[in-house]
Design an enzyme around this catalytic site. Sequence first.
Site, mmCIF file in Angstrom:
data_model
loop_
_atom_site.group_PDB
_atom_site.id
_atom_site.type_symbol
_atom_site.label_atom_id
_atom_site.label_comp_id
_atom_site.label_asym_id
_atom_site.label_seq_id
_atom_site.Cartn_x
_atom_site.Cartn_y
_atom_site.Cartn_z
ATOM 1 N N ASP A 35 -5.881 -2.218 0.728
ATOM 2 C CA ASP A 35 -6.061 -1.036 1.578
ATOM 3 C C ASP A 35 -5.244 -1.155 2.860
ATOM 4 O O ASP A 35 -4.671 -0.168 3.339
ATOM 5 C CB ASP A 35 -7.541 -0.858 1.927
ATOM 6 C CG ASP A 35 -8.372 -0.360 0.751
ATOM 7 O OD1 ASP A 35 -7.766 0.059 -0.267
ATOM 8 O OD2 ASP A 35 -9.609 -0.374 0.849
ATOM 9 N N GLU A 70 -1.114 3.693 -4.994
ATOM 10 C CA GLU A 70 -0.081 3.155 -4.112
ATOM 11 C C GLU A 70 1.159 4.035 -4.132
ATOM 12 O O GLU A 70 2.258 3.602 -3.819
ATOM 13 C CB GLU A 70 0.299 1.722 -4.524
ATOM 14 C CG GLU A 70 1.021 1.596 -5.837
ATOM 15 C CD GLU A 70 0.105 1.454 -7.055
ATOM 16 O OE1 GLU A 70 0.565 0.895 -8.060
ATOM 17 O OE2 GLU A 70 -1.053 1.902 -6.990
#
Length: 242
Positions: free
Chosen positions: A109, A135
């Site tokens: 994260d 992502e």
Amino acid sequence: MDRPYQNPPTADTQPLRLDQALQLLALSGVPDPRGEPGSPVWMQQLIDALVDLSSRDALTGLANRRAFQLALEREIDRVARSGEPALMLVADIDHFKRVNDCFGHAAGDQVIRAVAAVLTDSVRPMDLVARVGGEEFAIILPNCPHSFGETVAERIRQQVEQTQVDIGNGRALAVSISMGGAFAPQWVRSTPALWLERADLQLYAAKAAGRNRVLLEPTADSFVSHDEKRLLFDSTSFQDFL
């Protein structure tokens, strides 16, 4: 417990759960609306805040996929009417699974947030940066001439490559992205799916070529696919020439 912002139900409506709306804003770090609770000005601020929240990615604060799709449709319409160039870039964090596997999802994260911040800082205020997957990111750059496209994309890639992401305990990770790009065909009304597909093809090629690189469509002029030609000429006398 009393609910001070909950309107009583009527015969044909359900009560407004304004308390839940305020709780959602609070959990997202959004300040409460200003003014007298329940007033028209207060309600409008609450609605505006919820609309903005629904268009944002919770982790990064970037535009989410829904907002990206809406912006993409508007940009396609603008390019078809004005003929001004527009570039779409799609980016993917290289070897992101290794980050999660080796350092945990909290570190993953942190990497996503760091890349999101670099992307935002590397473009103009008029450009839209969105997180469209785990992502995966996308950038819409209106009025971006072909001669500047590769320079802009390469600058963004370099900015990410130079970033060290602090993941805690004195550890920092170097990250990189692969990017693909495609220009919207000028004066042609394409579709979001076709434009995105063309940019994705370049992203896949960048990854196959070794990652941490940028690939844009090789032609100097915008490539117009067969499907985009069909969209342009369907129901016209020119259809026989395709």
